[in-house]
Scaffold this motif. Sequence first.
Motif, PDB file in Angstrom:
ATOM      1  N   MET A  57      -7.380  23.535  12.094  1.00  0.00           N
ATOM      2  CA  MET A  57      -7.123  23.128  10.708  1.00  0.00           C
ATOM      3  C   MET A  57      -6.574  24.282   9.868  1.00  0.00           C
ATOM      4  SD  MET A  57     -10.109  20.438   9.582  1.00  0.00           S
ATOM      5  CE  MET A  57     -11.540  21.290  10.251  1.00  0.00           C
ATOM      6  N   THR A  58      -6.517  25.492  10.436  1.00  0.00           N
ATOM      7  CA  THR A  58      -6.031  26.657   9.705  1.00  0.00           C
ATOM      8  C   THR A  58      -4.610  26.980  10.143  1.00  0.00           C
ATOM      9  OG1 THR A  58      -8.271  27.551   9.587  1.00  0.00           O
ATOM     10  CG2 THR A  58      -6.461  29.069   9.167  1.00  0.00           C
ATOM     11  N   ALA A  59      -3.682  26.986   9.196  1.00  0.00           N
ATOM     12  CA  ALA A  59      -2.285  27.295   9.526  1.00  0.00           C
ATOM     13  C   ALA A  59      -1.520  27.589   8.239  1.00  0.00           C
ATOM     14  CB  ALA A  59      -1.638  26.145  10.288  1.00  0.00           C
ATOM     15  N   THR A  82      17.892  26.798  -5.102  1.00  0.00           N
ATOM     16  CA  THR A  82      17.244  27.353  -3.917  1.00  0.00           C
ATOM     17  C   THR A  82      15.800  26.870  -3.934  1.00  0.00           C
ATOM     18  OG1 THR A  82      18.639  29.331  -3.954  1.00  0.00           O
ATOM     19  CG2 THR A  82      16.599  29.440  -2.677  1.00  0.00           C
ATOM     20  N   ILE A  83      15.463  25.948  -3.011  1.00  0.00           N
ATOM     21  CA  ILE A  83      14.139  25.326  -2.973  1.00  0.00           C
ATOM     22  C   ILE A  83      13.262  26.048  -1.962  1.00  0.00           C
ATOM     23  CG2 ILE A  83      12.860  23.181  -2.721  1.00  0.00           C
ATOM     24  CD1 ILE A  83      14.850  22.971  -4.913  1.00  0.00           C
ATOM     25  N   ASN A  84      12.067  26.378  -2.366  1.00  0.00           N
ATOM     26  CA  ASN A  84      11.097  27.026  -1.479  1.00  0.00           C
ATOM     27  C   ASN A  84       9.899  26.101  -1.280  1.00  0.00           C
ATOM     28  OD1 ASN A  84       8.406  28.797  -1.313  1.00  0.00           O
ATOM     29  ND2 ASN A  84      10.050  29.934  -0.331  1.00  0.00           N
ATOM     30  N   CYS A  85       9.519  25.884  -0.004  1.00  0.00           N
ATOM     31  CA  CYS A  85       8.362  25.044   0.325  1.00  0.00           C
ATOM     32  C   CYS A  85       7.350  25.879   1.108  1.00  0.00           C
ATOM     33  CB  CYS A  85       8.786  23.829   1.157  1.00  0.00           C
ATOM     34  SG  CYS A  85       7.408  22.768   1.661  1.00  0.00           S
ATOM     35  N   GLU A  86       6.130  25.919   0.613  1.00  0.00           N
ATOM     36  CA  GLU A  86       5.060  26.705   1.232  1.00  0.00           C
ATOM     37  C   GLU A  86       3.859  25.790   1.460  1.00  0.00           C
ATOM     38  OE1 GLU A  86       2.522  29.675  -1.041  1.00  0.00           O
ATOM     39  OE2 GLU A  86       3.879  31.026   0.038  1.00  0.00           O
ATOM     40  N   ILE A  87       3.372  25.739   2.699  1.00  0.00           N
ATOM     41  CA  ILE A  87       2.225  24.881   3.029  1.00  0.00           C
ATOM     42  C   ILE A  87       1.168  25.722   3.741  1.00  0.00           C
ATOM     43  CG2 ILE A  87       1.432  22.807   4.223  1.00  0.00           C
ATOM     44  CD1 ILE A  87       4.224  21.712   4.146  1.00  0.00           C
ATOM     45  N   ARG A  88      -0.061  25.611   3.277  1.00  0.00           N
ATOM     46  CA  ARG A  88      -1.185  26.257   3.960  1.00  0.00           C
ATOM     47  C   ARG A  88      -2.304  25.234   4.098  1.00  0.00           C
ATOM     48  NH1 ARG A  88      -0.791  29.429  -0.553  1.00  0.00           N
ATOM     49  NH2 ARG A  88      -0.530  31.282   0.760  1.00  0.00           N
ATOM     50  N   SER A  89      -3.049  25.327   5.198  1.00  0.00           N
ATOM     51  CA  SER A  89      -4.168  24.410   5.422  1.00  0.00           C
ATOM     52  C   SER A  89      -5.382  25.195   5.903  1.00  0.00           C
ATOM     53  CB  SER A  89      -3.792  23.333   6.448  1.00  0.00           C
ATOM     54  OG  SER A  89      -3.580  23.901   7.731  1.00  0.00           O
ATOM     55  N   VAL A  90      -6.556  24.720   5.496  1.00  0.00           N
ATOM     56  CA  VAL A  90      -7.828  25.316   5.907  1.00  0.00           C
ATOM     57  C   VAL A  90      -8.763  24.185   6.318  1.00  0.00           C
ATOM     58  CG1 VAL A  90      -7.587  27.356   4.438  1.00  0.00           C
ATOM     59  CG2 VAL A  90      -8.672  25.307   3.525  1.00  0.00           C
ATOM     60  N   ASN A  91      -9.901  24.557   6.906  1.00  0.00           N
ATOM     61  CA  ASN A  91     -10.817  23.524   7.400  1.00  0.00           C
ATOM     62  C   ASN A  91     -11.508  22.791   6.257  1.00  0.00           C
ATOM     63  OD1 ASN A  91     -12.233  25.867   6.755  1.00  0.00           O
ATOM     64  ND2 ASN A  91     -13.862  25.451   8.196  1.00  0.00           N
ATOM     65  N   HIS A 113       0.872  13.196   8.406  1.00  0.00           N
ATOM     66  CA  HIS A 113       0.854  14.183   9.481  1.00  0.00           C
ATOM     67  C   HIS A 113      -0.463  14.937   9.584  1.00  0.00           C
ATOM     68  CE1 HIS A 113       5.240  13.598   9.063  1.00  0.00           C
ATOM     69  NE2 HIS A 113       5.295  13.964  10.331  1.00  0.00           N
ATOM     70  N   ILE A 114      -1.253  14.949   8.520  1.00  0.00           N
ATOM     71  CA  ILE A 114      -2.507  15.715   8.498  1.00  0.00           C
ATOM     72  C   ILE A 114      -3.674  14.739   8.438  1.00  0.00           C
ATOM     73  CG2 ILE A 114      -3.835  17.479   7.319  1.00  0.00           C
ATOM     74  CD1 ILE A 114      -1.198  18.469   8.509  1.00  0.00           C
ATOM     75  N   LYS A 115      -4.443  14.663   9.516  1.00  0.00           N
ATOM     76  CA  LYS A 115      -5.565  13.734   9.582  1.00  0.00           C
ATOM     77  C   LYS A 115      -6.839  14.315   8.992  1.00  0.00           C
ATOM     78  CE  LYS A 115      -2.951  10.876  11.758  1.00  0.00           C
ATOM     79  NZ  LYS A 115      -2.397   9.705  11.025  1.00  0.00           N
ATOM     80  N   ARG A 116      -7.003  15.635   9.040  1.00  0.00           N
ATOM     81  CA  ARG A 116      -8.227  16.272   8.549  1.00  0.00           C
ATOM     82  C   ARG A 116      -7.922  17.705   8.161  1.00  0.00           C
ATOM     83  NH1 ARG A 116     -13.166  18.153  11.854  1.00  0.00           N
ATOM     84  NH2 ARG A 116     -14.844  18.282  10.350  1.00  0.00           N
ATOM     85  N   GLY A 117      -8.520  18.160   7.053  1.00  0.00           N
ATOM     86  CA  GLY A 117      -8.307  19.519   6.578  1.00  0.00           C
ATOM     87  C   GLY A 117      -7.836  19.520   5.134  1.00  0.00           C
ATOM     88  N   LYS A 118      -8.012  20.647   4.482  1.00  0.00           N
ATOM     89  CA  LYS A 118      -7.543  20.809   3.099  1.00  0.00           C
ATOM     90  C   LYS A 118      -6.166  21.432   3.134  1.00  0.00           C
ATOM     91  CE  LYS A 118      -8.773  22.913  -1.338  1.00  0.00           C
ATOM     92  NZ  LYS A 118      -8.620  21.645  -2.089  1.00  0.00           N
ATOM     93  N   LEU A 119      -5.171  20.703   2.654  1.00  0.00           N
ATOM     94  CA  LEU A 119      -3.777  21.135   2.721  1.00  0.00           C
ATOM     95  C   LEU A 119      -3.227  21.362   1.320  1.00  0.00           C
ATOM     96  CD1 LEU A 119      -1.071  19.932   5.104  1.00  0.00           C
ATOM     97  CD2 LEU A 119      -0.581  19.821   2.672  1.00  0.00           C
ATOM     98  N   GLU A 120      -2.600  22.505   1.120  1.00  0.00           N
ATOM     99  CA  GLU A 120      -1.967  22.831  -0.158  1.00  0.00           C
ATOM    100  C   GLU A 120      -0.470  23.024   0.078  1.00  0.00           C
ATOM    101  OE1 GLU A 120      -3.809  26.224  -1.841  1.00  0.00           O
ATOM    102  OE2 GLU A 120      -5.770  25.274  -2.114  1.00  0.00           O
ATOM    103  N   CYS A 121       0.324  22.204  -0.601  1.00  0.00           N
ATOM    104  CA  CYS A 121       1.781  22.290  -0.505  1.00  0.00           C
ATOM    105  C   CYS A 121       2.338  22.689  -1.870  1.00  0.00           C
ATOM    106  CB  CYS A 121       2.371  20.957  -0.047  1.00  0.00           C
ATOM    107  SG  CYS A 121       4.183  20.952   0.006  1.00  0.00           S
ATOM    108  N   SER A 122       3.071  23.776  -1.900  1.00  0.00           N
ATOM    109  CA  SER A 122       3.642  24.268  -3.159  1.00  0.00           C
ATOM    110  C   SER A 122       5.160  24.327  -3.025  1.00  0.00           C
ATOM    111  CB  SER A 122       3.074  25.656  -3.476  1.00  0.00           C
ATOM    112  OG  SER A 122       3.671  26.172  -4.650  1.00  0.00           O
ATOM    113  N   ILE A 123       5.863  23.659  -3.954  1.00  0.00           N
ATOM    114  CA  ILE A 123       7.329  23.641  -3.943  1.00  0.00           C
ATOM    115  C   ILE A 123       7.827  24.247  -5.257  1.00  0.00           C
ATOM    116  CG2 ILE A 123       9.387  22.189  -3.849  1.00  0.00           C
ATOM    117  CD1 ILE A 123       7.821  20.183  -2.228  1.00  0.00           C
TER     118      ILE A 123
END
Length: 288
Positions: free
Chosen positions: A5-7, A19-28, A56-66
């Motif tokens: 779950m960490t990535a 210029t678009i920037n996409c940043e995604i982080r996920s934790v348990n 695409h994400i079944k479990r975990g805390k996901l933060e997507c920043s654009i």
Amino acid sequence: MIKSMTAYACNEAEISDLTINCEIRSVNHRYSDVSLKLPEALRFMETDLRALLSAHIKRGKLECSISYKKPAKQGQGFIVNHDALAVLLAATEQIEIRMMTPQPFSALDVLAFPGILQEPSTDKTKLNEGVTQLVKQTVGDLLIVRAREGAQLKLLVESRCQKVHEFAATASQRIPAVMLQIRNKLKDKVVELVAQPDFDRLEQELLFLIQKLDVSEELDRLTTHAKEVLRVLNEEEPAGKRLDFLMQELNREANTLGSKSVDTQISQIAIELKVLIEQMREQIQNIE
């Protein structure tokens, strides 16, 4: 497939003049929790992007920043919203009438007011397609990282499951000798204390006591649960919650083994099993 779950993943793309920037982080996390941060200009895409991430994400805390930035172009000027400017100046005049000492303000102060400067118009359809493709690419990179770390977690859990099998087998081999030792020790004690013991009654009591102290069932269940862990690790569906439940069951059996044991070697095995189970539990907390 086991996934961590960490990535983390980040990508950038040129879309129109942005210029678009996409940043995604996920934790348990115990459940699926998607957080999306968008600039106001991209707010119209929030529902679609949130659905894309959740798929695409079944479990975990996901933060997507654009975020986005405009490249500086020579000769590029400012676009002033004249309607908003007129409303602002009219409101300023009405306020100044009621003020005892009005304060002067410059054109730069007016430009800093929200809504005075206009953003150049952008093709929303093209922007939507470009940002969606960028998010898909970033999610794909994130899933690759989660799968790679998940493979490492799987190896760690499998190696500890193998050790659980080995400890359970060692304890099982020790049981006959322990039961015989208990029988002989109690029989000698009774003979020492009683002049004419009733050996038939003594055998019944010994049998009852040995059944209470027998840990064969606990060892069988430990082996069965460890086999189930190995089976679940090879399933395609997310297995984190199932594995967490199995860790609870393994820990329960290890505790019972330790409390029933009257042999030093089996008690030590129970302690080693609890250490292994806790190590697996910590790793499994990070599995989707």
